[in-house]
Design a protein around this motif. Structure first.
Motif, PDB file in Angstrom:
ATOM      1  N   GLN A 213       0.674  -1.193  -0.239  1.00 28.53           N
ATOM      2  CA  GLN A 213      -0.251   0.148   0.296  1.00 28.53           C
ATOM      3  C   GLN A 213       0.850   1.399  -0.046  1.00 28.53           C
ATOM      4  OE1 GLN A 213      -3.157   0.397  -0.427  1.00 28.53           O
ATOM      5  NE2 GLN A 213      -3.260   2.517  -0.235  1.00 28.53           N
ATOM      6  N   VAL A 214       1.853   1.059   0.825  1.00 30.14           N
ATOM      7  CA  VAL A 214       3.054   2.451   0.614  1.00 30.14           C
ATOM      8  C   VAL A 214       3.125   2.979  -0.136  1.00 30.14           C
ATOM      9  CG1 VAL A 214       4.589   2.839   1.724  1.00 30.14           C
ATOM     10  CG2 VAL A 214       4.160   1.153   2.357  1.00 30.14           C
ATOM     11  N   LEU A 215       3.825   1.560  -1.691  1.00 29.44           N
ATOM     12  CA  LEU A 215       3.598   1.916  -2.614  1.00 29.44           C
ATOM     13  C   LEU A 215       2.873   2.710  -3.802  1.00 29.44           C
ATOM     14  CD1 LEU A 215       5.840  -0.795  -4.064  1.00 29.44           C
ATOM     15  CD2 LEU A 215       6.783   1.141  -3.509  1.00 29.44           C
ATOM     16  N   LEU A 216       1.435   2.429  -3.540  1.00 31.82           N
ATOM     17  CA  LEU A 216       0.941   2.894  -4.125  1.00 31.82           C
ATOM     18  C   LEU A 216       0.324   4.435  -3.671  1.00 31.82           C
ATOM     19  CD1 LEU A 216      -2.491  -0.191  -3.825  1.00 31.82           C
ATOM     20  CD2 LEU A 216      -0.563   0.575  -5.168  1.00 31.82           C
ATOM     21  N   GLU A 217       0.848   4.979  -2.628  1.00 31.02           N
ATOM     22  CA  GLU A 217       0.459   5.985  -1.407  1.00 31.02           C
ATOM     23  C   GLU A 217       1.083   6.928  -1.884  1.00 31.02           C
ATOM     24  OE1 GLU A 217      -1.632   6.967  -0.052  1.00 31.02           O
ATOM     25  OE2 GLU A 217      -2.996   4.700   1.189  1.00 31.02           O
ATOM     26  N   GLN A 218       3.242   6.326  -2.113  1.00 31.87           N
ATOM     27  CA  GLN A 218       3.537   7.419  -3.231  1.00 31.87           C
ATOM     28  C   GLN A 218       3.189   7.376  -4.883  1.00 31.87           C
ATOM     29  OE1 GLN A 218       7.444   5.797  -2.166  1.00 31.87           O
ATOM     30  NE2 GLN A 218       6.833   5.652   0.320  1.00 31.87           N
ATOM     31  N   LEU A 219       2.407   6.679  -5.148  1.00 33.38           N
ATOM     32  CA  LEU A 219       1.930   6.974  -7.236  1.00 33.38           C
ATOM     33  C   LEU A 219       1.359   8.370  -6.596  1.00 33.38           C
ATOM     34  CD1 LEU A 219       2.769   5.239  -8.920  1.00 33.38           C
ATOM     35  CD2 LEU A 219       0.504   3.928  -8.343  1.00 33.38           C
ATOM     36  N   ALA A 220       1.557   9.460  -7.368  1.00 37.61           N
ATOM     37  CA  ALA A 220       1.390  10.701  -8.265  1.00 37.61           C
ATOM     38  C   ALA A 220      -0.471  10.342  -8.678  1.00 37.61           C
ATOM     39  CB  ALA A 220       1.686  11.647  -9.667  1.00 37.61           C
ATOM     40  N   VAL A 221      -1.170  11.418  -8.304  1.00 34.71           N
ATOM     41  CA  VAL A 221      -2.857  11.255  -8.845  1.00 34.71           C
ATOM     42  C   VAL A 221      -2.699  11.121 -11.079  1.00 34.71           C
ATOM     43  CG1 VAL A 221      -4.904  11.875  -9.443  1.00 34.71           C
ATOM     44  CG2 VAL A 221      -4.074  11.998  -6.926  1.00 34.71           C
ATOM     45  N   GLY A 222      -2.818   9.298 -11.156  1.00 32.12           N
ATOM     46  CA  GLY A 222      -2.567   9.794 -12.795  1.00 32.12           C
ATOM     47  C   GLY A 222      -1.561   8.684 -13.113  1.00 32.12           C
ATOM     48  N   GLY A 223      -0.691   8.916 -11.859  1.00 30.90           N
ATOM     49  CA  GLY A 223       0.663   8.239 -12.223  1.00 30.90           C
ATOM     50  C   GLY A 223      -0.283   6.315 -12.182  1.00 30.90           C
ATOM     51  N   ARG A 224       0.819   5.581 -12.707  1.00 32.75           N
ATOM     52  CA  ARG A 224       0.941   4.096 -13.112  1.00 32.75           C
ATOM     53  C   ARG A 224       2.004   3.562 -12.142  1.00 32.75           C
ATOM     54  NH1 ARG A 224      -0.965   2.854 -18.785  1.00 32.75           N
ATOM     55  NH2 ARG A 224      -2.483   4.532 -19.481  1.00 32.75           N
ATOM     56  N   LEU A 225       1.323   1.929 -12.086  1.00 32.09           N
ATOM     57  CA  LEU A 225       2.371   1.403 -11.176  1.00 32.09           C
ATOM     58  C   LEU A 225       2.182  -0.307 -11.750  1.00 32.09           C
ATOM     59  CD1 LEU A 225       3.194   0.593  -7.528  1.00 32.09           C
ATOM     60  CD2 LEU A 225       2.352  -1.458  -8.842  1.00 32.09           C
ATOM     61  N   ILE A 226       3.650  -0.491 -12.571  1.00 32.27           N
ATOM     62  CA  ILE A 226       3.816  -2.197 -12.591  1.00 32.27           C
ATOM     63  C   ILE A 226       4.283  -2.712 -11.848  1.00 32.27           C
ATOM     64  CG2 ILE A 226       5.233  -1.873 -14.512  1.00 32.27           C
ATOM     65  CD1 ILE A 226       3.408  -3.514 -16.223  1.00 32.27           C
ATOM     66  N   ALA A 227       4.015  -4.213 -11.771  1.00 31.87           N
ATOM     67  CA  ALA A 227       4.330  -4.472 -10.793  1.00 31.87           C
ATOM     68  C   ALA A 227       3.725  -6.199 -10.671  1.00 31.87           C
ATOM     69  CB  ALA A 227       4.204  -5.187  -9.176  1.00 31.87           C
ATOM     70  N   PRO A 228       4.669  -7.115 -10.815  1.00 30.05           N
ATOM     71  CA  PRO A 228       4.646  -8.770 -10.785  1.00 30.05           C
ATOM     72  C   PRO A 228       4.296  -9.391  -9.340  1.00 30.05           C
ATOM     73  CG  PRO A 228       6.622  -8.548 -10.814  1.00 30.05           C
ATOM     74  CD  PRO A 228       6.735  -7.205 -10.565  1.00 30.05           C
ATOM     75  N   GLN A 229       2.863 -10.030  -9.759  1.00 26.87           N
ATOM     76  CA  GLN A 229       2.432 -10.895  -8.089  1.00 26.87           C
ATOM     77  C   GLN A 229       1.918 -12.009  -7.888  1.00 26.87           C
ATOM     78  OE1 GLN A 229      -1.361  -8.037  -6.366  1.00 26.87           O
ATOM     79  NE2 GLN A 229      -1.900 -10.138  -6.013  1.00 26.87           N
ATOM     80  N   GLY A 230       2.226 -12.255  -7.199  1.00 30.55           N
ATOM     81  CA  GLY A 230       2.213 -13.980  -7.445  1.00 30.55           C
ATOM     82  C   GLY A 230       3.769 -14.481  -7.096  1.00 30.55           C
ATOM     83  N   GLN A 231       3.164 -16.102  -6.229  1.00 32.14           N
ATOM     84  CA  GLN A 231       4.195 -17.225  -6.127  1.00 32.14           C
ATOM     85  C   GLN A 231       4.536 -17.696  -7.501  1.00 32.14           C
ATOM     86  OE1 GLN A 231       3.537 -18.520  -2.075  1.00 32.14           O
ATOM     87  NE2 GLN A 231       5.480 -18.341  -1.660  1.00 32.14           N
ATOM     88  N   ALA A 232       4.041 -18.890  -7.213  1.00 31.62           N
ATOM     89  CA  ALA A 232       4.239 -20.369  -8.360  1.00 31.62           C
ATOM     90  C   ALA A 232       3.794 -19.579  -9.558  1.00 31.62           C
ATOM     91  CB  ALA A 232       3.789 -21.084  -7.863  1.00 31.62           C
ATOM     92  N   VAL A 233       2.125 -19.464  -9.573  1.00 32.09           N
ATOM     93  CA  VAL A 233       1.688 -17.981 -11.181  1.00 32.09           C
ATOM     94  C   VAL A 233       2.246 -16.755 -10.424  1.00 32.09           C
ATOM     95  CG1 VAL A 233      -0.455 -18.247 -11.653  1.00 32.09           C
ATOM     96  CG2 VAL A 233       0.011 -20.476 -10.915  1.00 32.09           C
ATOM     97  N   GLN A 234       2.811 -15.948 -11.800  1.00 32.24           N
ATOM     98  CA  GLN A 234       2.609 -14.454 -11.496  1.00 32.24           C
ATOM     99  C   GLN A 234       1.670 -14.148 -12.608  1.00 32.24           C
ATOM    100  OE1 GLN A 234       6.521 -13.746 -10.272  1.00 32.24           O
ATOM    101  NE2 GLN A 234       6.877 -15.154  -9.398  1.00 32.24           N
ATOM    102  N   HIS A 235       1.338 -12.376 -12.060  1.00 31.71           N
ATOM    103  CA  HIS A 235       1.306 -12.334 -12.988  1.00 31.71           C
ATOM    104  C   HIS A 235       1.566 -10.434 -13.302  1.00 31.71           C
ATOM    105  CE1 HIS A 235      -1.861 -15.235 -13.777  1.00 31.71           C
ATOM    106  NE2 HIS A 235      -1.886 -14.898 -15.296  1.00 31.71           N
TER     107      HIS A 235
END
Ligand code: SAH
Length: 266
Positions: A213-235
């Motif tokens: 959540q901290v990373l989401l809070e450090q994003l400017a309004v209109g900004g985009r975050l991209i991150a892999p999520q998951g363990q054995a299966v990730q997207h």
């Protein structure tokens, strides 16, 4: 949060053949389960040695790699230009330099990997597909600095955090020596970099079970975050901050990254 799922089957099907590495196929940035001894020197590449001794022209190989990435659907020409310019063979161990322009993840020591060029290009093109274009961008997981170098040719201000001390030290020196403008921090990227927030975009290079959540809070309004999520299966997950209290989330491609870990090492 609004969810709209888009799943693409664009995993890299190439199997890495390396006798002393237990690589799995379909990796974007895969954890090495049994790193070979030669990986220990990953921090000290001797620029150009292997490429030179094999008589290969790194620029020609790099342009071929760029064409392969383009054929997998990345079309942002600023990103493709950056990929064509950054000498990936200088970010890996000498013994792996001849494989630096395969579209594959490779070991960089400390059980970490340099990300697959396609995944670097795809993530950067995804966050760059916004108006106005992002200017101040944070990377979580500097590793060997390859993606940070590519980012510095796309975005005016690049910040990057690494949690493994030895990687941070070597990479800081490498990027300085190569003349890349990046601001690096040794620390836990799951906490972001509050002094420089908000960021127009955040690119996470390691997979967590959820997006901090901290990373989401450090994003400017209109900004985009991209991150892999998951363990054995990730997207890959793309999150757009649409208002101070609202984030929209999209599920993108299936990928394979090393794990996002809390705290620091070393
Ligand atoms: N960006 C790199 C990819 C490196 S692999 C490239 O260009 O190739 C992912 C990196 O994320 C590893 O170096 C790992 O140590 C780092 N990492 C994992 N969890 C982290 C965290 N919480 N904070 C900072 N770095 C982290």
């Amino acid at each position: 949060m609004a969810f709209s799922a888009r799943r693409l089957e664009t995993m890299n099907k190439k199997t890495l053949v390396s006798p002393d590495l237990d690589f799995k196929p379909s990796n974007s940035n895969t954890r090495i389960i049994r790193p070979g001894k030669r990986n220990e020197s990953a921090q000290n590449p001797r620029p150009g040695d292997a490429i030179g001794s094999l008589g290969l022209t790194s620029e020609r190989l790099r342009l071929r790699m760029v064409d392969r990435v383009r054929s997998k659907g990345v079309s942002d020409e600023t990103v493709m230009g950056a990929l064509a310019a950054v000498e990936r063979h200088l970010f890996v161990d000498e013994g792996l330099a001849s494989r630096a322009y395969e579209d594959a993840a490779l070991p960089i020591g400390h059980s970490q990997t340099i990300s697959q060029p396609w995944v670097v290009a795809h993530m950067l093109a995804t966050v760059n597909d916004a108006e106005p274009k992002p200017r101040k961008v944070l990377e979580v997981g500097t590793g060997c600095g390859y993606q940070a170098a590519v980012m510095s040719k796309v975005f005016p201000q690049v910040y990057s955090i690494e949690r493994v001390r030895a990687l941070y030290d070597t990479t800081k020196e490498r990027l300085r020596r190569m003349g890349y403008r990046t601001q690096l921090l040794f620390g836990d990227g799951m906490l972001g970099w509050s002094t420089h927030a908000p960021f127009d975009a955040i690119v996470v290079a390691a997979a967590g079970l959820s997006i901090p959540q901290v990373l989401l809070e450090q994003l400017a309004v209109g900004g985009r975050l991209i991150a892999p999520q998951g363990q054995a299966v990730q997207h890959l997950i793309m999150v757009t901050r649409v208002s101070p209290n609202q984030w929209e989330r999209q599920t993108l491609d299936a990928v394979r990254f090393v794990p996002l870990k809390p705290g620091v090492q070393g």
